[in-house]
Design a protein around this motif. Structure first.
Motif, short mmCIF file in Angstrom:
data_model
loop_
_atom_site.label_atom_id
_atom_site.label_comp_id
_atom_site.label_asym_id
_atom_site.label_seq_id
_atom_site.Cartn_x
_atom_site.Cartn_y
_atom_site.Cartn_z
N ASP A 349 0.84 -1.19 0.00
CA ASP A 349 0.00 0.00 0.00
C ASP A 349 0.88 1.24 0.00
O ASP A 349 2.08 1.18 0.28
CB ASP A 349 -0.92 -0.01 1.23
N THR A 378 -3.20 -2.30 -2.86
CA THR A 378 -4.39 -1.51 -2.53
C THR A 378 -4.20 -0.03 -2.91
O THR A 378 -4.18 0.83 -2.04
CB THR A 378 -4.72 -1.63 -1.03
N HIS A 380 -4.91 3.81 -4.34
CA HIS A 380 -5.94 4.76 -4.70
C HIS A 380 -5.68 5.17 -6.15
O HIS A 380 -4.64 4.79 -6.74
CB HIS A 380 -5.99 5.95 -3.74
N VAL A 415 -6.87 -3.99 -5.28
CA VAL A 415 -8.01 -3.26 -4.72
C VAL A 415 -7.85 -1.81 -5.15
O VAL A 415 -7.02 -1.08 -4.61
CB VAL A 415 -8.04 -3.37 -3.18
N LYS A 417 -9.13 1.54 -4.88
CA LYS A 417 -10.01 2.24 -3.94
C LYS A 417 -10.72 3.40 -4.59
O LYS A 417 -10.35 3.86 -5.66
CB LYS A 417 -9.18 2.71 -2.73
N THR A 421 -15.35 0.76 -5.05
CA THR A 421 -14.04 0.09 -5.05
C THR A 421 -14.08 -1.15 -5.93
O THR A 421 -15.01 -1.96 -5.86
CB THR A 421 -13.64 -0.29 -3.62
N GLY A 446 -7.16 4.21 4.10
CA GLY A 446 -6.44 3.14 3.41
C GLY A 446 -5.51 2.36 4.32
O GLY A 446 -5.32 1.15 4.14
N LEU A 449 -7.62 -0.17 6.08
CA LEU A 449 -7.98 -1.25 5.16
C LEU A 449 -6.82 -2.22 4.96
O LEU A 449 -7.02 -3.44 4.94
CB LEU A 449 -8.41 -0.66 3.81
N VAL A 471 -12.63 -5.21 2.24
CA VAL A 471 -13.21 -4.03 1.60
C VAL A 471 -14.66 -3.84 2.05
O VAL A 471 -15.09 -2.72 2.36
CB VAL A 471 -13.11 -4.14 0.07
N HIS A 474 -14.85 -2.79 5.76
CA HIS A 474 -14.39 -1.40 5.85
C HIS A 474 -15.50 -0.44 5.43
O HIS A 474 -15.82 0.52 6.15
CB HIS A 474 -13.17 -1.29 4.92
N ALA A 475 -16.15 -0.73 4.30
CA ALA A 475 -17.18 0.16 3.78
C ALA A 475 -18.44 0.12 4.63
O ALA A 475 -19.04 1.17 4.93
CB ALA A 475 -17.50 -0.21 2.33
#
Length: 506
Positions: A349, A378, A380, A415, A417, A421, A446, A449, A471, A474-475
């Motif tokens: 990440d 992961t 963004h 993933v 984001k 996602t 993040g 996550l 995911v 988290h959401a």
């Protein structure tokens, strides 16, 4: 006509058009019947959310989307609701079912007028957007963009037919201009573009109706993605044995927290521990260990000054999470290289991804790929863009394609984001998480996550289901926090206890 729950299978616009054609030509359902069913769904959805509207203004384009709008107008007139149509396509040029829908509206006495950008904005009631639908390709033309601007400027609630006009039904991208709707009624098959990119911000609440199309028609097209459901994913973790011990649930090593960025690594480590990893260690700058011991003494914080010092920790770990607060200094590079050379499953990440994009770890990463070692990335959108050597706008223009490219290029579960996602694995299908909210636009989300993914990997889940479950937890945790306290002020650490409760079925 009643709506049904959102399906899990997500399709391209072309596939849904094929379903529509199959229902008409292979199963004998007249297109006009499907159009009237769609119009009925929209009209009932409108009244359910805005009972007794003062007026309804329907903006109609050409084709079937405009036809659906004319049906809504006719039904409103039958219900003695003040209604008018503003058309962007001369009704004399309409063909087939759309032409029949127009004559239905005129038969009921609906007043219709051509769009004039200089006319006064609608001032009361509800607007129905039936301008463009899912057949849009390329940028919205000028007259349609002007009508979209009028709809958005009116300040009235908007219901969109099938998809908010201006949104690409396959990617969720805005094609120049897009209607901002509060509700979108969509039909037959769920278009993937409704669930990611800019679409969630433009389409609002989704209402789905299969229009009574036979199930075999719906099953005849292969989905391009699958919508994730937390309840299904929670079944993946088995009940813990009464004689279990900490060694049964893995050992996560978090690596990160350069000077000034210790909080990121601390949040990752705490999330790992709270989501159920048997052991969690943190390899970080010496300046961060006291804070970790105070915040979460269950995490074993180790002071690391050089990459060599991390070797004993790597030997004990079963999963490594590297990147949160890692930085891009020599110290950062040493830790990343040590992690890549360990051949343990990795969650990558933040700055680990940026360093990879810089080419720092090309050889070590290639060796991992050749060995088939598990990697979860992961990013963004900005990090994804750097990894693909494209712009962030290009990533956002087709998020599914970007996630697939990343998965193939780096042999990793990816993933991507953001709103909607996207999760992709090499050579596999894409998955979309439709939970989450704007409150998550704050620092540290993040990092939390990453800890969740690593924790679930350590507990025995394979890379893809670990990413999917993390995911969704988290959401959904964010959605529950927002339901209680609102969007503003939501912090990443607020999600940790909420996700733990969801994971345990509480």
């Amino acid at each position: 006509m009643t709506s049904t729950s959102l399906p899990l299978a997500l399709h391209s616009a072309a596939a849904v058009r094929a379903m529509d054609a199959a229902a008409i030509h292979e199963h004998g359902i007249p297109g006009a019947v499907l159009m009237k069913r769609a119009g009925r769904v929209c009209f009932e959805a409108l009244l359910a959310r805005w009972p007794e509207p003062e007026a309804i203004t329907v903006f109609c384009g050409g084709g079937n989307n405009g036809g659906d709008g004319y049906v809504v107008a006719a039904l409103a007139k039958q219900a003695q609701i003040p209604v008018s149509v503003i058309h962007l396509v001369d009704p004399d040029n309409l063909k087939g079912d759309a032409a029949r829908a127009y004559h239905f509206a005129r038969q009921e006495g609906v007043p219709c007028a051509a769009f004039d950008s200089k006319q006064a904005l609608p001032t009361a009631g509800v607007i129905v957007d039936a301008l463009l639908g899912t057949g849009l390709s390329g940028q919205v033309r000028a007259d349609m963009a002007a009508a979209i601007g009028v709809i958005n400027q009116a300040g009235l609630p908007v219901l969109a037919v099938d998809i908010a006009s201006g949104i690409d039904a396959d990617t969720g991208a805005i094609l120049g201009a897009a209607v901002q709707a509060q509700v979108t009624c969509t039909f037959i098959g769920a278009k993937v573009g409704l669930f990611t990119g800019a679409a969630p911000g433009c389409c609002g609440e989704l209402v789905f109706a299969d229009l009574e199309v036979p199930a075999e028609v719906l099953a005849g097209q292969h989905p391009v993605a699958t919508r994730l459901e937390l309840a299904d994913l929670l079944q993946l973790l088995s009940t813990r044995s009464r004689v279990a011990h900490k060694g049964d649930f893995g050992h996560v090593l978090v690596m990160g927290g350069d000077l000034g960025f210790g909080g990121a690594a601390l949040m990752t480590a705490e999330a790992s521990a709270r989501l159920g990893a048997g052991l969690t260690s943190l390899a970080t700058r010496p300046e961060n260990t006291l804070a970790m011991n105070v915040r979460c003494p269950e995490v074993m914080a180790a002071s690391i000054r050089t990459g060599v010092e991390v070797t004993p920790l790597l030997e004990k770990a079963t999963v490594i999470a590297v990147g949160p607060g890692l930085g891009r200094q020599a110290w950062s590079q040493q830790l990343l290289l040590a992690a890549l050379e360990s051949f343990q499953p990795l969650v990558l990440d933040a700055d680990a991804l940026n360093l990879i994009a810089d080419g720092v770890a090309a050889v070590a990463l290639a060796e991992r790929q050749q060995a088939g070692t598990v990697n979860v990335m992961t990013p963004h959108p900005g990090e994804a863009a750097r990894l693909l050597s494209v712009t962030t706008a290009e990533v956002q223009a087709d998020r599914l394609a970007a996630a697939k490219r990343l998965a193939e290029k780096y042999s990793a579960v990816v993933v991507l984001k953001g709103a909607g996602t996207v999760i992709a694995e090499p050579g596999g299908q894409c998955f979309v998480c439709t939970q989450g909210n704007p409150g998550m636009a704050s620092g540290g989300m993040g990092d939390v996550l990453t800890g969740m993914v690593a924790s679930l990997l350590a507990q025995g889940l394979a890379a893809l289901p670990a990413a999917q479950l993390a995911v969704c937890l988290h959401a959904q945790a964010a959605d529950e926090q927002v339901a209680r306290y609102g969007e503003r002020g939501l912090l990443a650490t607020d999600l940790i206890p909420a996700a733990r409760a969801l994971l345990n079925g509480l």
